[in-house]
Design an enzyme around this catalytic site. Structure first.
Site, mmCIF file in Angstrom:
data_model
loop_
_atom_site.group_PDB
_atom_site.id
_atom_site.type_symbol
_atom_site.label_atom_id
_atom_site.label_comp_id
_atom_site.label_asym_id
_atom_site.label_seq_id
_atom_site.Cartn_x
_atom_site.Cartn_y
_atom_site.Cartn_z
ATOM 1 N N HIS A 180 -6.553 -3.816 3.442
ATOM 2 C CA HIS A 180 -6.284 -2.736 2.491
ATOM 3 C C HIS A 180 -6.781 -3.094 1.101
ATOM 4 C CE1 HIS A 180 -2.739 -5.319 2.044
ATOM 5 N NE2 HIS A 180 -2.358 -4.651 0.974
ATOM 6 N N HIS A 229 -5.437 -3.506 -1.924
ATOM 7 C CA HIS A 229 -4.763 -4.305 -2.952
ATOM 8 C C HIS A 229 -5.565 -5.579 -3.230
ATOM 9 C CE1 HIS A 229 -0.697 -2.205 -1.936
ATOM 10 N NE2 HIS A 229 -1.450 -1.491 -2.769
ATOM 11 N N ASP A 286 -4.971 -8.565 -3.990
ATOM 12 C CA ASP A 286 -4.657 -9.860 -3.371
ATOM 13 C C ASP A 286 -5.123 -9.920 -1.916
ATOM 14 O OD1 ASP A 286 -2.615 -7.966 -2.778
ATOM 15 O OD2 ASP A 286 -1.250 -9.570 -2.200
ATOM 16 N N HIS A 287 -5.739 -8.835 -1.438
ATOM 17 C CA HIS A 287 -6.352 -8.841 -0.105
ATOM 18 C C HIS A 287 -7.859 -8.572 -0.184
ATOM 19 C CE1 HIS A 287 -2.497 -8.885 2.190
ATOM 20 N NE2 HIS A 287 -2.068 -8.469 1.022
ATOM 21 N N HIS A 322 1.988 1.362 3.786
ATOM 22 C CA HIS A 322 1.886 0.466 2.625
ATOM 23 C C HIS A 322 0.813 1.013 1.682
ATOM 24 C CE1 HIS A 322 2.132 -3.300 0.423
ATOM 25 N NE2 HIS A 322 0.832 -3.458 0.547
ATOM 26 N N ASP A 350 -0.433 -6.265 5.204
ATOM 27 C CA ASP A 350 0.894 -6.008 4.636
ATOM 28 C C ASP A 350 1.658 -4.950 5.428
ATOM 29 O OD1 ASP A 350 0.494 -7.889 2.734
ATOM 30 O OD2 ASP A 350 0.369 -6.520 1.028
ATOM 31 N N HIS A 394 1.114 -12.521 4.433
ATOM 32 C CA HIS A 394 1.869 -13.309 3.446
ATOM 33 C C HIS A 394 2.802 -14.302 4.130
ATOM 34 C CE1 HIS A 394 1.042 -11.086 -0.376
ATOM 35 N NE2 HIS A 394 0.813 -10.069 0.441
HETATM 36 ZN ZN LIG Z 1 -0.547 -4.879 -0.315
#
Ligand SMILES: [Zn+2]
Length: 399
Positions: free
Chosen positions: A186, A188, A190-191, A243, A267, A305
């Site tokens: 996705h 975001h 941090d991905h 998400h 996530d 995570h």
């Molecule tokens: Zn996320």
């Protein structure tokens, strides 16, 4: 981005804004990075003359008008405030993070802080090897995982969510493999924040993900249930909104290697937890979680995570008499005391302790003080349980 409990390396809002000031000064440099991470010269491609154990079948084409969402799944955009579970301040912060340049700058700062705090990664992962395939978790940022999945016969590899390109490049070089594909769960940062730098290193590398999710450097948009081949590896992409609207998970077919299917869940699903509902309703998230459960109990879960300890601690507050939960918590506590990774688990065991996969269980419903209404559809009730569960988790502070 999941916005769970903060670890020491995760910023407070004030610290984040402070860090942003410095980063904003360097905004021009970060805008269209030409080699933003100072990566070394790319590896040369290896000669690949290999036949697969089993050739991948034809790739199904997306159904027209499906928008990449599974049948019956409703998309509720963030702007529909009345149906969005987030409060207005949360929505504003989320929009800044997900839709503006500030999010990228914050991500850059998080990467830098995590590299300083965890020079060898936040956890010690254990590679998982089967005949013909190797799965290497790469601990990145303060609690994210990227995964390098290698066809060991041909040396071709795919990486899932390469958040920190330096860490991913180090793993690629150490393994001596050729990166063919980035599978992005996705948008975001941090991905997806490392997509650009990794692709610059490996120009031939394809970037897969949902077209609904504004994934950086996307070259090959995927629809629900479309397949991706990398060497002898075959991944199936499954649309799992909730998400984010375009969230996708990837399932590695283990059959050619005599191993279980492997779910790279981003996530959507964590050990004993699930992602926050930033861009979807509880009904949508429930449908996505059901898709994951449908993959079978032996499926290995590789989450985005390392949240196991926090999630299990939360779960024990709801279910105080669940031996499977207590046993997993004891094991995870030992693993984390020794800084070891807790993945993978299996979807079978997740259903014995993960509250987000147990919305049908009377003991969990009772713990939340919920009862099915007269004439209420079972799935509508489960969605209501999930909504309440998620609300409790969002308020939860680990001790
Ligand atoms: Zn996320």
């Amino acid at each position: 981005m999941h916005r769970g409990r903060r670890t020491p390396a995760q910023p407070t809002m004030a610290a984040a804004l402070g860090g942003l000031r410095g980063l904003l000064a360097a905004a021009g440099r970060a805008a269209g990075p030409t080699r933003p991470w100072g990566l070394p010269v790319p590896l040369g491609p290896r000669l690949l003359q290999q036949s697969c154990h089993r050739p991948a079948g034809p790739q199904p084409s997306p159904e027209p008008g499906s928008r990449g969402l599974p049948e019956g799944v409703e998309y509720i955009p963030t702007r529909k405030k009345a149906k969005n579970p987030m409060k207005p301040v949360g929505v504003a912060w989320y929009c800044l993070y997900a839709r503006t340049r500030l999010g990228y700058l914050l991500y850059r700062w998080q990467v830098k802080a995590a590299r300083e705090q965890y020079p060898h990664g936040h956890s010690a992962p254990q590679p998982c090897c089967f005949p013909g395939v190797k799965i290497l978790p790469i601990p990145v940022l303060s609690d994210n995982y990227s995964y390098l999945v290698i066809d060991t016969d041909s040396g071709q590899a795919a990486v899932i969510d390469p958040s920190d390109p330096l860490a991913v490049q180090a793993a690629i070089e150490e393994e001596g493999v050729m990166l063919e594909a980035i599978l992005c769960t996705h948008k975001h940062w941090d991905h997806s924040g490392g997509n650009s730098a990794v692709r610059q290193q490996h120009g031939f590398c394809r970037v897969y993900g949902s077209a609904l999710d504004a994934i950086p450097e996307l070259t090959n948009p995927l629809a629900d249930r479309e397949k991706v081949s990398v060497g002898c590896l075959t991944f199936e992409a499954l649309a799992t909104p909730g998400h984010t609207v375009g969230h996708m998970v990837y399932v590695l077919d283990g059959e050619p290697f005599g191993c279980p299917p492997c779910l790279f869940s981003g996530d959507l699903l964590f050990l004993a937890g699930c992602g926050r509902l930033f861009e979807g309703s509880p009904e949508t998230m429930l449908a996505s979680l059901d898709v994951a459960v449908g993959l079978g109990e032996d499926t290995l879960l590789w989450p985005g995570h390392e949240y196991a300890l926090e999630c299990l601690d939360f779960a024990t507050r709801l279910e105080r008499d669940n031996p499977a939960l207590e046993q997993k918590l004891r094991w995870v506590t030992r693993q984390r005391q020794e800084n070891r990774s807790t993945c993978p688990s299996t979807l079978g065991e997740e259903q014995t302790y993960n509250p987000f996969l147990r919305t049908h269980r009377p003991e969990l419903q009772a713990a939340l003080g919920l009862q099915r209404g007269r004439g209420e559809h079972p799935d509508a009730f489960r969605a209501r349980v999930l909504k309440e569960l998620r609300r409790h988790k969002d308020l939860y502070k680990a001790t």
